[in-house]
Design a protein around this motif. Structure first.
Motif, PDB file in Angstrom:
ATOM      1  N   SER A 100       0.940  -1.145   0.003  1.00 48.52           N
ATOM      2  CA  SER A 100       0.177   0.348  -0.168  1.00 48.52           C
ATOM      3  C   SER A 100       1.205   1.184  -0.039  1.00 48.52           C
ATOM      4  N   SER A 101       0.578   2.348  -0.245  1.00 42.87           N
ATOM      5  CA  SER A 101       0.677   3.634  -0.239  1.00 42.87           C
ATOM      6  C   SER A 101       0.187   4.643   0.630  1.00 42.87           C
ATOM      7  N   ASP A 102      -0.092   3.622   1.278  1.00 43.24           N
ATOM      8  CA  ASP A 102      -1.259   4.686   2.229  1.00 43.24           C
ATOM      9  C   ASP A 102      -0.627   5.133   3.725  1.00 43.24           C
ATOM     10  N   TYR A 120       7.967  -6.341   5.334  1.00 37.65           N
ATOM     11  CA  TYR A 120       8.355  -5.361   4.384  1.00 37.65           C
ATOM     12  C   TYR A 120       7.169  -4.630   3.992  1.00 37.65           C
ATOM     13  N   GLY A 121       7.130  -3.927   3.140  1.00 40.10           N
ATOM     14  CA  GLY A 121       6.314  -2.043   2.444  1.00 40.10           C
ATOM     15  C   GLY A 121       6.803  -2.165   1.103  1.00 40.10           C
ATOM     16  N   PHE A 122       5.785  -2.046   0.489  1.00 40.13           N
ATOM     17  CA  PHE A 122       5.420  -1.878  -1.596  1.00 40.13           C
ATOM     18  C   PHE A 122       4.222  -1.192  -1.351  1.00 40.13           C
ATOM     19  N   PHE A 131       5.487   5.528   6.704  1.00 43.39           N
ATOM     20  CA  PHE A 131       5.163   4.080   6.261  1.00 43.39           C
ATOM     21  C   PHE A 131       6.438   3.666   6.290  1.00 43.39           C
ATOM     22  N   VAL A 132       7.533   4.618   5.218  1.00 36.72           N
ATOM     23  CA  VAL A 132       7.957   3.563   4.913  1.00 36.72           C
ATOM     24  C   VAL A 132       9.327   3.579   5.982  1.00 36.72           C
ATOM     25  N   ALA A 133       9.384   4.298   6.941  1.00 44.92           N
ATOM     26  CA  ALA A 133      10.504   4.028   7.870  1.00 44.92           C
ATOM     27  C   ALA A 133       9.585   2.921   9.138  1.00 44.92           C
ATOM     28  N   ALA A 134       8.620   2.806   9.128  1.00 47.85           N
ATOM     29  CA  ALA A 134       8.456   2.255   9.908  1.00 47.85           C
ATOM     30  C   ALA A 134       8.579   0.192   9.377  1.00 47.85           C
ATOM     31  N   CYS A 135       8.796   0.239   7.790  1.00 49.10           N
ATOM     32  CA  CYS A 135       9.138  -1.091   7.464  1.00 49.10           C
ATOM     33  C   CYS A 135      10.887  -1.977   8.103  1.00 49.10           C
ATOM     34  N   ASP A 136      10.571  -2.436   8.093  1.00 44.65           N
ATOM     35  CA  ASP A 136      11.951  -3.033   7.588  1.00 44.65           C
ATOM     36  C   ASP A 136      12.778  -2.831   6.524  1.00 44.65           C
ATOM     37  N   LYS A 137      12.285  -3.002   5.139  1.00 45.06           N
ATOM     38  CA  LYS A 137      12.268  -2.458   4.368  1.00 45.06           C
ATOM     39  C   LYS A 137      11.414  -2.419   3.724  1.00 45.06           C
ATOM     40  N   PHE A 138      11.381  -1.087   2.806  1.00 46.48           N
ATOM     41  CA  PHE A 138      10.495  -0.985   1.946  1.00 46.48           C
ATOM     42  C   PHE A 138      10.738  -0.016   0.540  1.00 46.48           C
ATOM     43  N   VAL A 139      10.051  -1.084  -1.032  1.00 46.96           N
ATOM     44  CA  VAL A 139      10.051  -1.717  -2.101  1.00 46.96           C
ATOM     45  C   VAL A 139       9.221  -0.823  -2.784  1.00 46.96           C
ATOM     46  N   TYR A 140       9.458   0.331  -3.680  1.00 48.92           N
ATOM     47  CA  TYR A 140       8.944   1.080  -4.210  1.00 48.92           C
ATOM     48  C   TYR A 140       8.396   0.392  -5.591  1.00 48.92           C
ATOM     49  N   THR A 141       6.944   0.434  -5.929  1.00 49.70           N
ATOM     50  CA  THR A 141       6.843  -0.786  -7.054  1.00 49.70           C
ATOM     51  C   THR A 141       7.186  -0.249  -8.402  1.00 49.70           C
ATOM     52  N   ASP A 142       7.578   1.213  -8.501  1.00 48.04           N
ATOM     53  CA  ASP A 142       7.828   1.242 -10.159  1.00 48.04           C
ATOM     54  C   ASP A 142       9.169  -0.042 -10.334  1.00 48.04           C
ATOM     55  N   ILE A 143       9.754   0.020  -9.557  1.00 48.93           N
ATOM     56  CA  ILE A 143      10.918  -0.429 -10.075  1.00 48.93           C
ATOM     57  C   ILE A 143      10.726  -2.533  -9.550  1.00 48.93           C
TER      58      ILE A 143
END
Length: 253
Positions: A100-102, A120-122, A131-143
């Motif tokens: 989610s991006s929410d 893992y956030g996406f 939200f990004v900082a709250a995850c261990d790893k965050f991956v942007y879906t455009d990649i």
């Protein structure tokens, strides 16, 4: 390398994600473990989610119906959070993938991590920083682009452009220094771990490179060695800041 013994729960906010990411998303998830639960949440009576049907069937994702009870309120988020907590308390999982991006999922990610599980956030680039900082790893879906390399929108940056990115250079150098031994050499795995802890959304693919080792090599700022540990095991990559080499005392004849 993925560890098949790591059990993951994949929860997708379908109201906030595009169906086209489903296949590359699950391919990315497979790098971190095995998706034992795959659920997508949304109001499936709504026409704007009709593009998801094919992907739900193809990827064996379970659709979870959630009607929008009140205009302006996101009931999907609430249902997803409740299910996540139920799965957390079951004690059957090692980690969660929240798609989610929410920013509403910021506290959920933090709560799961408080229980010792990995998150893992996406999401899209517009995802709020908390939200990004709250995850261990965050991956942007455009990649997560299934197209061939030559068709991808993110082209590899040149050494000159990489060197101009002061934030990137400092991040890499500090990580290498932190993971290095007395001779200045650091294992790639240790470097990557430190980088992810400092910047969960860091990804070499954002700079046009598939791997961290390729990005580091492309900067031309580091010495890179591939060493064989023996016993037929694969070679291990070690990195050293070139500044460290320059500061070494010269050998006496």
């Amino acid at each position: 390398m993925a560890n098949d013994s790591i059990k993951l729960a994949v929860l997708i906010d379908a109201d906030n994600a595009q169906p086209s990411i489903a296949e590359p998303l699950l391919a990315e998830v497979a790098k971190y473990g095995t998706a034992h639960v795959k659920r997508a949440y949304g109001d499936w009576t709504s026409t704007h989610l009709k593009g998801w049907k094919e992907q739900l069937l193809k990827q064996s994702i379970q659709p979870i119906q959630q009607f929008g009870y009140t205009s302006g309120k996101n009931a999907t988020d609430s249902a997803m959070i409740i299910d996540a907590m139920d799965l957390l308390y079951s004690g059957r999982f090692d980690g969660f993938c929240i798609v989610s991006s929410d920013s509403d999922f910021t506290r959920l990610a933090a709560r799961i991590r408080e229980s010792g599980l990995i998150v893992y956030g996406f999401g899209e680039r517009k995802t709020p920083d908390p939200f990004v900082a709250a995850c261990d790893k965050f991956v942007y879906t455009d990649i997560l682009d299934p197209k061939p390399d030559e068709e991808r929108p993110l082209k590899p940056r040149t050494a000159a452009l990489l060197k101009q990115d002061t934030e990137l250079v400092n991040l890499l150098r500090n990580a290498v220094d932190a993971a290095s031994d007395d001779d200045g050499w650091a294992g790639l795995g240790g470097v990557g771990s430190i980088i992810t802890k400092q910047r969960p959304n860091f990804d070499a693919r954002s700079y046009g490179y598939n791997k961290l080792s390729e990005l580091i090599t492309a900067t031309t700022l580091f010495d890179v060695e591939r060493r064989s540990p023996g016993d037929g095991r694969p070679k291990v990559i070690y990195i050293r800041n070139k500044k460290t080499r320059k500061n070494e005392p010269s050998e006496q004849a």
